[in-house]
Design a protein around this motif. Structure first.
Motif, PDB file in Angstrom:
ATOM      1  N   SER A  78       0.816  -1.218   0.000  1.00 25.82           N
ATOM      2  CA  SER A  78       0.000   0.000   0.000  1.00 25.82           C
ATOM      3  C   SER A  78       0.851   1.270   0.000  1.00 25.82           C
ATOM      4  O   SER A  78       0.320   2.358  -0.154  1.00 25.82           O
ATOM      5  CB  SER A  78      -0.955   0.003   1.192  1.00 25.82           C
ATOM      6  OG  SER A  78      -0.230   0.051   2.396  1.00 25.82           O
ATOM      7  N   THR A 125      -7.832  -3.373   0.259  1.00 29.79           N
ATOM      8  CA  THR A 125      -8.269  -4.343   1.266  1.00 29.79           C
ATOM      9  C   THR A 125      -9.759  -4.643   1.124  1.00 29.79           C
ATOM     10  O   THR A 125     -10.178  -5.801   1.160  1.00 29.79           O
ATOM     11  CB  THR A 125      -7.963  -3.813   2.681  1.00 29.79           C
ATOM     12  OG1 THR A 125      -6.564  -3.538   2.764  1.00 29.79           O
ATOM     13  CG2 THR A 125      -8.366  -4.797   3.754  1.00 29.79           C
ATOM     14  N   ARG A 129     -11.500  -8.258  -0.023  1.00 31.38           N
ATOM     15  CA  ARG A 129     -12.490  -8.926   0.826  1.00 31.38           C
ATOM     16  C   ARG A 129     -13.820  -9.103   0.093  1.00 31.38           C
ATOM     17  O   ARG A 129     -14.410 -10.183   0.085  1.00 31.38           O
ATOM     18  CB  ARG A 129     -12.688  -8.142   2.126  1.00 31.38           C
ATOM     19  CG  ARG A 129     -13.623  -8.843   3.119  1.00 31.38           C
ATOM     20  CD  ARG A 129     -13.846  -8.045   4.403  1.00 31.38           C
ATOM     21  NE  ARG A 129     -14.395  -6.727   4.139  1.00 31.38           N
ATOM     22  CZ  ARG A 129     -13.722  -5.584   4.249  1.00 31.38           C
ATOM     23  NH1 ARG A 129     -12.465  -5.570   4.612  1.00 31.38           N
ATOM     24  NH2 ARG A 129     -14.304  -4.428   3.983  1.00 31.38           N
TER      25      ARG A 129
END
Length: 168
Positions: A78, A125, A129
């Protein structure tokens, strides 16, 4: 917040003689479970969606999970300022979804929308997910429709390769 969804097509049903237990990867990814898909930013009330009826929905979920991993290859993760790009092309069309990750965010653009339409943007993220949740929810729905699909080794491998992520 990201929402990923689908609708199976009634115009392009799976062949009635399909043996879901033994369907190969090509059939699972390209020939079965056609419909439409969408990615939506529920906070901004915007979405990217298909309206063609022939998109292989399982292939979309599978490819989306692959793309999320592909744009995460920079060792800086990131913190990476260099853009990491990927695209999802639709087999029967020249249209593509374009993904670009910079730092912890992924922008998603649909080529079939006007050029001045801003991309959807999600944290990497959250995208990871939600993509995996979508894949597992889709497989659960499809195995409810076709019980033999639960016994397909390619489906087992797919589920093992992209396990669900813990909730944030």
């Amino acid at each position: 917040m990201l929402d990923i969804g689908y609708a199976l097509s009634t115009r392009f049903p799976d062949p009635p003689q399909t043996d879901y237990r033994h369907a190969d990867v090509h059939a699972l990814r390209h020939d079965l479970f056609c419909g439409d898909v969408y990615l939506a930013d529920t906070k901004a009330d915007r979405e990217l969606s298909t309206a063609w009826g022939w998109v292989p929905v399982l292939d979309f979920a599978w490819a989306l999970c692959d793309i999320v991993e592909h744009v995460d290859r920079d060792p800086a993760g990131s913190r990476a300022a260099r853009p990491q790009r990927a695209e999802l092309d639709f087999t029967e069309s020249t249209d593509r979804l374009l993904f670009e990750r910079r730092f912890g965010w992924v922008d998603i653009e649909a080529e079939w929308l006007p050029a001045d339409e801003p991309p959807l943007s999600f944290s990497h993220t959250e995208l990871r997910r939600e993509a995996r949740d979508f894949l597992h929810d889709l497989l659960a729905d499809l195995t409810d429709l076709h019980e033999d699909l639960a016994d397909n080794p390619a489906v087992w491998s797919l589920q093992a390769r992209f396990p669900r992520m813990p909730s944030a």
